[in-house]
Design a protein around this motif. Structure first.
Motif, PDB file in Angstrom:
ATOM      1  N   THR A1371       0.861  -1.189   0.000  1.00  0.00           N
ATOM      2  CA  THR A1371       0.000   0.000   0.000  1.00  0.00           C
ATOM      3  C   THR A1371       0.894   1.235   0.000  1.00  0.00           C
ATOM      4  OG1 THR A1371      -1.645  -1.216   1.270  1.00  0.00           O
ATOM      5  CG2 THR A1371      -1.858   1.188   1.195  1.00  0.00           C
ATOM      6  N   TYR A1372       0.699   2.100  -0.972  1.00  0.00           N
ATOM      7  CA  TYR A1372       1.497   3.325  -1.094  1.00  0.00           C
ATOM      8  C   TYR A1372       0.647   4.506  -0.642  1.00  0.00           C
ATOM      9  CZ  TYR A1372       4.388   0.361  -4.062  1.00  0.00           C
ATOM     10  OH  TYR A1372       5.172  -0.665  -4.535  1.00  0.00           O
ATOM     11  N   SER A1373       1.209   5.317   0.236  1.00  0.00           N
ATOM     12  CA  SER A1373       0.460   6.479   0.738  1.00  0.00           C
ATOM     13  C   SER A1373       1.210   7.757   0.385  1.00  0.00           C
ATOM     14  CB  SER A1373       0.327   6.412   2.259  1.00  0.00           C
ATOM     15  OG  SER A1373      -0.239   5.192   2.634  1.00  0.00           O
ATOM     16  N   THR A1374       0.469   8.741  -0.109  1.00  0.00           N
ATOM     17  CA  THR A1374       1.081  10.055  -0.406  1.00  0.00           C
ATOM     18  C   THR A1374       0.720  11.014   0.720  1.00  0.00           C
ATOM     19  OG1 THR A1374      -0.871  10.678  -1.654  1.00  0.00           O
ATOM     20  CG2 THR A1374       0.968   9.790  -2.913  1.00  0.00           C
ATOM     21  N   GLY A1375       1.549  12.021   0.898  1.00  0.00           N
ATOM     22  CA  GLY A1375       1.283  13.024   1.929  1.00  0.00           C
ATOM     23  C   GLY A1375       0.103  13.899   1.566  1.00  0.00           C
ATOM     24  N   TYR A1376      -0.193  13.997   0.271  1.00  0.00           N
ATOM     25  CA  TYR A1376      -1.284  14.856  -0.195  1.00  0.00           C
ATOM     26  C   TYR A1376      -2.165  14.050  -1.135  1.00  0.00           C
ATOM     27  CZ  TYR A1376       2.360  18.137   1.163  1.00  0.00           C
ATOM     28  OH  TYR A1376       3.335  18.803   1.861  1.00  0.00           O
ATOM     29  N   LYS A1377      -3.425  14.444  -1.228  1.00  0.00           N
ATOM     30  CA  LYS A1377      -4.354  13.738  -2.111  1.00  0.00           C
ATOM     31  C   LYS A1377      -4.048  14.070  -3.570  1.00  0.00           C
ATOM     32  CE  LYS A1377      -8.273  13.049   0.980  1.00  0.00           C
ATOM     33  NZ  LYS A1377      -9.710  13.259   1.201  1.00  0.00           N
ATOM     34  N   LEU A1378      -4.350  13.112  -4.425  1.00  0.00           N
ATOM     35  CA  LEU A1378      -4.219  13.336  -5.867  1.00  0.00           C
ATOM     36  C   LEU A1378      -5.622  13.368  -6.457  1.00  0.00           C
ATOM     37  CD1 LEU A1378      -1.195  11.082  -6.803  1.00  0.00           C
ATOM     38  CD2 LEU A1378      -1.405  13.509  -7.295  1.00  0.00           C
ATOM     39  N   PRO A1379      -5.855  14.272  -7.429  1.00  0.00           N
ATOM     40  CA  PRO A1379      -4.915  15.304  -7.902  1.00  0.00           C
ATOM     41  C   PRO A1379      -4.711  16.392  -6.850  1.00  0.00           C
ATOM     42  CG  PRO A1379      -7.069  15.586  -8.911  1.00  0.00           C
ATOM     43  CD  PRO A1379      -7.153  14.322  -8.111  1.00  0.00           C
ATOM     44  N   GLY A1380      -3.571  17.119  -6.993  1.00  0.00           N
ATOM     45  CA  GLY A1380      -3.252  18.194  -6.059  1.00  0.00           C
ATOM     46  C   GLY A1380      -2.449  19.259  -6.765  1.00  0.00           C
ATOM     47  N   ILE A1381      -1.490  19.844  -6.059  1.00  0.00           N
ATOM     48  CA  ILE A1381      -0.710  20.917  -6.728  1.00  0.00           C
ATOM     49  C   ILE A1381       0.288  20.322  -7.717  1.00  0.00           C
ATOM     50  CG2 ILE A1381      -0.975  22.565  -4.838  1.00  0.00           C
ATOM     51  CD1 ILE A1381       1.919  21.924  -4.019  1.00  0.00           C
ATOM     52  N   LEU A1382       0.465  18.987  -7.675  1.00  0.00           N
ATOM     53  CA  LEU A1382       1.270  18.290  -8.682  1.00  0.00           C
ATOM     54  C   LEU A1382       0.457  17.113  -9.186  1.00  0.00           C
ATOM     55  CD1 LEU A1382       4.806  18.152  -6.998  1.00  0.00           C
ATOM     56  CD2 LEU A1382       4.156  19.552  -8.947  1.00  0.00           C
ATOM     57  N   ARG A1383       0.908  16.524 -10.294  1.00  0.00           N
ATOM     58  CA  ARG A1383       0.267  15.305 -10.798  1.00  0.00           C
ATOM     59  C   ARG A1383       0.916  14.075 -10.172  1.00  0.00           C
ATOM     60  NH1 ARG A1383      -3.110  16.188 -15.270  1.00  0.00           N
ATOM     61  NH2 ARG A1383      -3.203  13.946 -15.646  1.00  0.00           N
ATOM     62  N   TRP A1384       1.846  14.291  -9.236  1.00  0.00           N
ATOM     63  CA  TRP A1384       2.533  13.169  -8.578  1.00  0.00           C
ATOM     64  C   TRP A1384       2.996  13.629  -7.199  1.00  0.00           C
ATOM     65  CZ3 TRP A1384       4.265  16.347 -12.276  1.00  0.00           C
ATOM     66  CH2 TRP A1384       5.379  17.131 -11.968  1.00  0.00           C
ATOM     67  N   PHE A1385       3.131  12.659  -6.307  1.00  0.00           N
ATOM     68  CA  PHE A1385       3.690  12.962  -4.985  1.00  0.00           C
ATOM     69  C   PHE A1385       4.541  11.780  -4.543  1.00  0.00           C
ATOM     70  CE2 PHE A1385      -0.128  15.773  -4.649  1.00  0.00           C
ATOM     71  CZ  PHE A1385       0.571  16.958  -4.464  1.00  0.00           C
ATOM     72  N   GLU A1386       5.474  12.083  -3.668  1.00  0.00           N
ATOM     73  CA  GLU A1386       6.309  11.023  -3.121  1.00  0.00           C
ATOM     74  C   GLU A1386       5.435  10.119  -2.237  1.00  0.00           C
ATOM     75  OE1 GLU A1386      10.438  10.436  -0.580  1.00  0.00           O
ATOM     76  OE2 GLU A1386       9.741  12.461  -1.022  1.00  0.00           O
ATOM     77  N   VAL A1387       5.786   8.814  -2.206  1.00  0.00           N
ATOM     78  CA  VAL A1387       4.954   7.875  -1.448  1.00  0.00           C
ATOM     79  C   VAL A1387       5.769   7.183  -0.351  1.00  0.00           C
ATOM     80  CG1 VAL A1387       3.360   7.397  -3.324  1.00  0.00           C
ATOM     81  CG2 VAL A1387       5.412   6.017  -3.122  1.00  0.00           C
ATOM     82  N   LYS A1388       5.054   6.804   0.688  1.00  0.00           N
ATOM     83  CA  LYS A1388       5.592   5.900   1.714  1.00  0.00           C
ATOM     84  C   LYS A1388       4.880   4.568   1.491  1.00  0.00           C
ATOM     85  CE  LYS A1388       7.772   9.048   4.377  1.00  0.00           C
ATOM     86  NZ  LYS A1388       7.788  10.126   3.401  1.00  0.00           N
ATOM     87  N   SER A1389       5.595   3.462   1.598  1.00  0.00           N
ATOM     88  CA  SER A1389       4.953   2.178   1.280  1.00  0.00           C
ATOM     89  C   SER A1389       4.925   1.254   2.499  1.00  0.00           C
ATOM     90  CB  SER A1389       5.683   1.496   0.126  1.00  0.00           C
ATOM     91  OG  SER A1389       7.011   1.231   0.505  1.00  0.00           O
ATOM     92  N   VAL A1390       3.842   0.457   2.591  1.00  0.00           N
ATOM     93  CA  VAL A1390       3.704  -0.563   3.635  1.00  0.00           C
ATOM     94  C   VAL A1390       3.310  -1.864   2.936  1.00  0.00           C
ATOM     95  CG1 VAL A1390       2.461  -1.284   5.698  1.00  0.00           C
ATOM     96  CG2 VAL A1390       2.876   1.144   5.289  1.00  0.00           C
ATOM     97  N   SER A1391       4.083  -2.923   3.195  1.00  0.00           N
ATOM     98  CA  SER A1391       3.794  -4.203   2.531  1.00  0.00           C
ATOM     99  C   SER A1391       3.140  -5.177   3.510  1.00  0.00           C
ATOM    100  CB  SER A1391       5.077  -4.820   1.990  1.00  0.00           C
ATOM    101  OG  SER A1391       5.555  -4.026   0.930  1.00  0.00           O
ATOM    102  N   THR A1392       2.141  -5.903   3.036  1.00  0.00           N
ATOM    103  CA  THR A1392       1.482  -6.936   3.856  1.00  0.00           C
ATOM    104  C   THR A1392       1.332  -8.196   3.017  1.00  0.00           C
ATOM    105  OG1 THR A1392      -0.645  -6.054   3.161  1.00  0.00           O
ATOM    106  CG2 THR A1392       0.149  -5.349   5.308  1.00  0.00           C
TER     107      THR A1392
END
Length: 1534
Positions: A1371-1392
């Motif tokens: 599961t990849y989580s971005t700090g901001y919702k998409l769409p936002g001020i960019l078309r992409w954001f850095e993600v933090k990932s959690v694997s299960t």
């Protein structure tokens, strides 16, 4: 060995140095001397220059090749080849001196042209072509050399262009610069059936005035159809010279060709009787309008023009009449007959043309002069031409039955009756003849010839000569013709009784009759009146018997008219001028003649300029013991100089200059001229008028004085030097005394009249120092007066430049005191003049020259200023202004560096004055010091000193001559800052920006010396306020602007951190806060440097990332102004890419900073001109309108509605603006409709990882979630990514990369599709909602994404693959919702990890939801196609398709699994429950399918029902019966 060179035949050895017995060759290797060796001498400076130039050009040439600039590449190649060739010629040492000099000129010209062509620096040279050394050249000389060099190169460029384009682009410039021009004519062929020899006479003609304006060009044509003189074949060229501006103004000019047949009386006479030959008979004419060629509208020297031929209508048809008929007629019936010619207009007089166009005009080219003077008569251009036109005559037939065939014979005789030979010229291109015979018109009573002949008599014979015209009847029969004698005679003397030449114009001559023999005796008729006018003047009666007989001659009733025009530089028609020119013949009338001269018409005087001046100076020299004529000669000289100053005669200036330089020889004139001038100045009040006239002529009077003294010195070796100096001193003293008469208004008039600026200054240089002491105060006072009044700017500038030029010289005696006089009186005035006129001021050069001359100790001189502070203030502002405006072109490197050098010296001198006079507590001047610092920083940062921007060669040259001036001024600024002491706080934060600008200059020593000033500022502010907040705010704001503008680098960041941390850590109170500040600035610098680097990147997405990086930093450190600035940069980037949704979210960040209130907007909140708002509420309103517009374009209507409701609330309850409310609600209504009705494409989302150290820091080893474009597939997205990073390698797996890949120097990109996780708003949860509404949230307002990867654990079960099929879910989580001020954001990932059983539960849940959704859609819309439903139902109920849930039963619903996994019992029950719940959903689906199925598909449906029946029975039996509570209302669940 060590001391040997390994050489082969053909190798070149470059000898660098020669020592006793040995030489250093090639990088210092020594080679022993041998006998008979040739030593290559040291290279000439020019050869060294060529070598350096070739190296520099070669680099640029290569770049042109790489850049595929073919045309420039070829041009540079040609120039390089030329230079290589010429260099080898110079090195050969075989050229004669004159050829070597000429070649050097070509080389320097080519280098200078090439440098300009390649935008390199201008090279300035002395007259010998050597590069000027600025160290020994004055500023004024250097400036003039630059001007001359620039003009020369511009002319050359125009010339090159015109050659390339095959047109003469410099034509207008050439014609504008010369008062004379000429028409070049080549006669190619005469196509006429003449049948006899002929004369072809060509000339220029004014059709409106019906008169010829040039001499004839005569070509003799043979009866065989070729030129008579075979040597002239293919070389029939003539140039019609002396044309001027008056001729350009003519409405029309024609080129006329007259053909005169030479032979029988009548062509058709071919009987056997012997016919008279050699008769000149009219044949025809050819006319061409050449107005366009003369005025320059057309110019094609290669074009051959055909001029149609018009024969005479009858043998008695006058040629003049035919010419006018042809001009009036539109067409000529030429029957293929005519002339072929080429025509070209050339600038200059005949000497200039021969020099400039040797390929066209050489010594064999005929020169046909204009009948009249050119606009300028140069000295040495001696001319003595009298043009005689045989006009018309009326002759009685006498004893003949028909009118006579009159032939006029003109000859020239002296008073003794001797015929002058070879003085008559019928046309250019022909030799002089003894007598001229006119054209014969057959049996015509009133002949009209209009034939012009030039008579050129030696000047000494003119007064004794007369023209004689005899008349004879010519018969066509030879025998009869021989018996015909001269029957009458006319004559005219060339000199009148008063010594003047025959007047120009028409003359009605008396026709005398006598016996033929008597008519040949000149003594018979010379005493008689020649013209009817003269006859009246002498008192003869023109009627009655007495008029008929005069001695042996009788006056005929016949009449004959001629017209004459005298073009002579030796003969005058003015009695007064003649009296002066022949003054020796009657000295008693000399005073009267001198006075009368000033009444003579100007044109006549300038025509005889050299003779008149010679006469004046001869009178002066031959009466050297007496001063009787001195004043009159002086006045006459002033009169002549005044004439030439007149606009009408301004072209004669060069004539006067040439006379003074080459022809003037009066060695004692200087004493008399000085004496008279002094007398006028001493008696200024009485002789005001004469003095003012003299003042207007002062330039040339002084030139005559100086030239006369120079000639005297050459002759007598400086004899009488003391007397000359004394006389000049007296003269200048008189000037000075006159200036001091305050009541008189003559002083300003004097200066206004005195255009003699260069000559005056010439005196300053040629007289002694003590004489200058008298002249300088006079000139400086006058200069000051006129500069302050803004009068005569050019004259003032010229005079001041010349004075400074003289004072710079080392050969004019001591100048220190004189420099001080000029500085004290004029420096401030010049400053103010430059300030008022700006960079256009011609005095900027003078200002630099001032500073070049200023003494080292300016402080001692500055005491003389009563208002030193004002002077310094003005100077600092002016210097800063001049430095910022680039006064000289950028390629004038020497001039710019010279100015920088003198400015630097002056700034340092003024700094010393500041330290001494304005530093203590009482005299401290904040603004003055502030101006100093701003000036010094502007000087340091100016473009012309940034050495790193230049080529290595140029950098080395500048450094060698001037060092790095930035370091010098930087160290001075540092010292001045530390000198401020307690005053420093007054300059914080204002000086932070300038000091930052200085420290950013990429010179390491300068940086090391000046960065500590920042710590000093921090310490200073902390001392007063216990913080350095103002300093910190200022440096962050300014750093942003400076780095974005291109300043700053990694080295600066390191130095800044190192130096400031060292200082802070040593400080008791600043250790912690200082370190935090340094860390903050370094972090900012990292981001700004990244931003600047990426701003030049074509990849806009990288630019967006960087911009967000910077704006987030500013948000973090709470710099609202900078944050907003970068928001707009980001918004602009989005708009360029049509990312309207992202542009809206970006603007929304600005809107969120504002309140709905009447609070005033701070300046930084309204950074865009488009928003007109004074309060925050107004601005927020405008921003919302814009954002809603962007959301609409991006089809994000849900977001637009939220903002619309907020706006509506304000309009309704706060602003009460119902009109806007109405518009807002209408928009919302439209948006709601769009949501339901408009189909919106769903973009895919992609996870992208950038691994490896090759990526920029903001991407390196990071993973991002990207929102794809509409309809963009993963393959297309990947291709787009890889074009941005062409060196990157695409990873083939989706597993996380190893540490080796992350730390490698390469670039690795990982890309795969991820599934957005629906985050449905609470208001929609557990409620029946249209799929159109919900579908928006499946791909929008998402910040979590999933990627599932199947993983097998344990041994594979061939019967059931589900038993060990585990799922690795990330599961990849971005700090901001998409769409936002960019078309992409850095993600933090959690694997299960998901077990096979959990996977089965998920799959069943999804299947049930899918069936339910499909059924609901068919219930809502009966018109939906049935095919998707058919496929879905068949896949589930038909076990042959997928296996259904049978696999789950095999894998999980057995005792073995339950015993091994007792913890899964609850999950097994859930799975069974889901299987049971599937049946009612399927049942509803099958029912709908049955209702909508077509007859064609009925068998398919029957099978479907049968399968479902079996399935239902089985499931209900094993897992129980389930019933739906609400009939398929779609329910949203989490």
């Amino acid at each position: 060995g060590e001391e040997e060179l390994s050489l082969q035949i053909g190798d070149t050895v470059h000898i660098l140095e020669t020592h006793e017995g040995e030489r250093r060759c090639l990088k210092g290797v020594s080679c022993p001397r041998r006998h008979k060796e040739t030593v290559i001498p040291n290279e000439l400076p020019l050869v060294q220059e060529v070598t350096t130039t070739l190296r520099e050009w070669a680099t640029i040439w290569r770049d042109l090749y790489v850049g595929n600039k073919r045309e420039m590449f070829n041009s540079v190649r040609d120039m390089i080849y030329d230079l290589i060739e010429w260099r080898s010629q110079i090195l050969s040492g075989t050229l004669p001196q004159d050829e070597l000099t000429e070649l050097k000129q070509k080389v320097t010209s080519k280098i200078d042209y090439g440098n300009k062509y390649l935008d390199l620096d201008l090279v300035v040279r002395d007259k010998d072509g050597n590069i000027l050394d600025p160290e020994i050249t004055s500023t004024v000389s250097l400036f003039r050399a630059h001007e001359a060099a620039s003009k020369q190169i511009e002319d050359r460029i125009q010339e090159e262009k015109s050659q390339k384009q095959n047109i003469d682009l410099t034509r207008q410039a050439k014609f504008a610069s010369t008062p004379a021009f000429a028409l070049f004519v080549t006669l190619k062929n005469v196509v006429c059936k003449i049948g006899e020899d002929a004369e072809v006479l060509m000339s220029l003609y004014d059709p409106l005035e019906s008169k010829f304006i040039s001499e004839n060009y005569l070509v003799k044509w043979s009866s065989s159809g070729l030129v008579k003189d075979i040597d002239q074949l293919h070389n029939l060229r003539a140039v019609f010279t002396d044309l001027g501006s008056e001729d350009l103004k003519r409405e029309k000019i024609s080129f006329v060709c007259q053909i005169v047949r030479v032979g029988r009386m009548e062509l058709r006479d071919n009987n056997t009787k012997k016919l008279t030959s050699g008769l000149r008979r009219p044949f025809g004419v050819a006319v061409m309008d050449v107005t366009d060629i003369i005025t320059g509208k057309t110019d094609d020297e290669d074009k051959q023009h055909f001029i149609p031929f018009q024969p005479v209508a009858g043998e008695n048809d006058f040629l003049q009449t035919v010419i006018n008929k042809v001009i009036a007629a539109k067409e000529v019936n030429h029957k293929g007959q005519g002339l072929w010619v080429t025509l070209k207009l050339l600038p200059g007089d005949v000497h200039q043309i021969r020099k400039d166009f040797p390929h066209l005009v050489d010594r064999s080219t005929a020169v046909a002069r204009k009948m009249g003077f050119p606009e300028i008569i140069m000295p040495g251009d001696v001319r003595n031409d009298i043009y005689v036109t045989l006009a018309l005559g009326d002759f009685d037939k006498g004893n003949k039955t028909k009118p006579k065939n009159i032939e006029v014979i003109m000859s020239v005789y002296d008073e003794d009756g001797k015929k002058l030979e070879n003085v008559i010229f019928p046309g250019a291109g022909d030799d002089g003849i003894i007598e001229y015979k006119s054209v014969i018109y057959y049996q015509v009573k009133q002949s009209r010839w209009f034939e012009t002949i030039k008579v050129a008599i030696p000047i000494e014979d003119v007064n004794r000569s007369h023209l004689r015209f005899t008349f004879r009847h010519r018969s066509s029969q030879d025998t009869k013709d021989k018996s015909e004698k001269i029957f009458a005679l006319s004559f005219v003397k060339l000199m009148r009784y008063d010594g003047t030449t025959l007047r120009d114009g028409e003359h009605d001559l008396i026709v005398y009759k006598a016996e033929a023999k008597k008519l040949e005796d000149s003594s018979v008729y010379l005493s008689l009146p020649a013209t009817k006018l003269e006859m009246e003047e002498k008192g003869y009666s023109t009627t009655g018997k007495s008029a008929q007989n005069l001695g042996n001659c009788s006056i005929s009733k016949d009449s004959f008219q001629i017209s004459t025009l005298v073009c002579s530089t030796k003969l005058t028609q003015n009695v007064d001028l003649l009296g002066l020119l022949k003054w020796r013949s009657n000295t008693s009338l000399l005073q009267q003649n001198l006075r009368q001269l000033m009444k003579v018409e100007g044109g006549e005087v300038v025509k005889f300029l050299q003779d008149t001046l010679d006469a004046l100076f001869n009178i002066m020299m031959e009466n050297s013991d007496s001063d009787t004529f001195d004043t009159l000669v002086f006045d006459a000289l002033v009169f002549i100089i005044g004439l030439i100053a007149d606009r009408k005669f301004q072209h004669f200036n060069p004539v006067l200059e040439t006379y003074i330089r080459k022809h003037f020889s009066a060695t004692l004139a200087y004493t008399k001229l000085t004496k008279v001038l002094k007398n006028y100045v001493d008696n200024a009040e009485k002789l005001t008028e004469q003095l003012l006239k003299a003042m207007k002529a002062l330039e040339y009077i002084f030139k005559f004085i100086v030239r006369s003294r120079v000639l005297f010195n050459q002759l007598y070796e400086n004899k009488g030097e003391a007397d000359f100096v004394e006389s000049l001193r007296d003269l200048f003293t008189s000037f000075n005394d006159m200036m001091n008469i305050t009541t008189s208004m003559q002083s300003p008039q004097l200066f206004r009249a005195a255009k003699g600026v260069p000559a005056l200054t010439g005196c300053v240089s040629c007289v002694s120092a003590d004489c200058r002491e008298i002249l300088l105060p006079l000139m400086t006072d006058q200069l000051k007066f006129h500069l302050e009044k803004r009068e005569e700017p050019k004259a003032c500038c010229q005079l001041l430049s010349d004075i400074l030029e003289v004072l710079y010289r080392k050969d004019v005696g001591p100048t220190q005191w004189h420099v001080q006089i000029v500085m004290e009186k004029l420096l401030r005035t010049v400053n103010r003049t430059v300030i008022s006129m700006g960079r256009e001021s011609p005095h900027i050069v003078s200002l630099s020259a001032f500073l070049q001359l200023s003494p080292d100790d300016l402080f001692s001189f500055s005491k003389t200023f009563p208002l030193l502070q004002d002077f310094l203030m003005e100077t600092f502002i002016m210097f800063k202004d001049l430095i910022g405006k680039n006064v000289y072109p950028s390629d004038w490197v020497l001039m710019n560096m010279m100015q920088n050098k003198v400015f630097l010296r002056a700034i340092n001198q003024y700094a010393a004055v500041l330290n001494k006079k304005f530093l203590d507590q009482t005299n401290f001047e904040l603004q003055l010091w502030n101006n100093y610092f701003h000036l010094a920083v502007a000087f340091l940062t100016q473009e012309s000193l940034q050495l790193e921007n230049f080529s290595s060669d140029k950098r080395a040259k500048i450094f060698h001559k001037y060092q790095d001036m930035r370091r010098q001024i930087g160290f001075e600024i540092r010292d001045m800052w530390y000198n401020l002491g307690p005053h420093k706080i007054k300059f914080i934060p204002e000086m932070v920006g300038p000091i930052l600008e200085m420290t950013l200059v990429p010179e390491i020593e300068l940086r090391k010396a000046t960065i500590p000033i920042f710590f000093d500022m921090m310490q200073c502010e902390f001392h007063f306020t216990c913080s350095f907040q103002r300093f910190e705010n200022e440096i962050i704001t300014k750093l942003d602007h400076e780095v974005e503008g291109g300043r700053g680098d990694e080295q600066y960041k390191v130095l800044f951190q190192k130096i400031l941390l060292e200082h802070c850590r040593k400080h008791k109170y600043l250790a912690k806060t200082g370190e935090n500040f340094v860390t903050l600035v370094v972090r900012l610098l990292e981001r700004l440097l990244d931003y600047r680097t990426i701003m030049h990147d074509e990849n806009k997405e990288n630019r967006m990332s960087c911009t967000v990086n910077v704006l987030n930093f500013y948000k973090e450190i709470d710099r609202e102004e900078m944050y907003i600035r970068y928001l707009y940069k980001l918004c602009d980037l989005h708009k360029e890419c049509d990312n309207y949704t992202e542009a809206a979210y970006t603007l929304l960040l600005h809107a969120k900073l504002l309140k709905w209130s009447d609070e005033q907007c701070a300046a930084h909140l309204t950074q865009r001109d488009g928003y007109q708002a004074s309060t925050q509420g107004q601005l927020k309103d405008q921003l919302y309108q814009q954002i809603i517009n962007y959301f609409d374009k991006g089809k994000m209507w849900e977001e637009a509605i939220i903002l619309g409701k907020e706006l509506a609330e304000q309009y309704e309850n706060e602003m009460f603006d119902f009109e806007q409310l109405s518009a807002s609600l209408r928009k919302q209504a439209q948006f709601y409709e769009n949501i339901v009705k408009v189909i919106r494409p769903k973009p895919d989302y992609f996870a992208v990882g950038y691994y490896g150290m090759g990526f920029p820091s903001f991407l390196r080893n990071k993973m991002f979630s990207y929102r794809g474009k509409e309809y963009e597939r993963r393959e297309d997205f990947e291709a787009r990514l890889l074009t941005q990073f062409p060196n990157a390698e695409k990873m083939k797996t989706t597993t996380p990369p190893s540490e080796d890949i992350k730390s490698s120097s390469g670039q690795y990109i990982q890309c795969f599709t991820v599934k957005p996780i629906l985050d449905l708003p609470a208001k929609f949860q557990n409620k029946p909602v249209s799929e159109q509404i919900v579908s928006f949230y499946t791909v929008n307002e998402v910040h979590k994404f999933q990627y599932s990867r199947p993983v097998r654990k344990g041994e594979k079960d061939p019967d059931n693959e589900f038993a060990n099929m585990w799922i690795e879910r990330t599961t990849y989580s971005t700090g901001y919702k998409l769409p936002g001020i960019l078309r992409w954001f850095e993600v933090k990932s959690v694997s299960t990890e998901i077990s096979p059983l959990e996977n089965a539960i998920e799959t069943m849940q999804l299947t049930n939801e899918k069936i339910s959704s499909m059924v609901q859609r068919h219930l809502n819309d009966p018109n939906l196609p049935i095919n998707p439903l058919s496929m879905l139902l068949n896949g589930i109920v038909d076990p042959a398709v997928m296996g259904g849930f049978t696999n789950y039963e095999k894998a999980f619903f057995n005792d073995k699994y339950m015993q091994e996994h007792p913890e899964d019992l609850e999950k097994i029950e859930k799975l069974k429950d889901l299987i049971a719940w599937q049946i009612p959903h399927l049942s509803e689906g099958v029912r709908i399918h049955g209702e909508k199925v077509t007859e064609a598909l009925r068998p398919f449906h029957d099978r479907l029902e049968a399968c479902f029946k079996q399935l239902r029975e089985k499931v209900e039996k094993e897992y129980g019966v389930k019933t739906l509570v609400r009939a398929f209302a779609f329910r949203c669940s989490d």
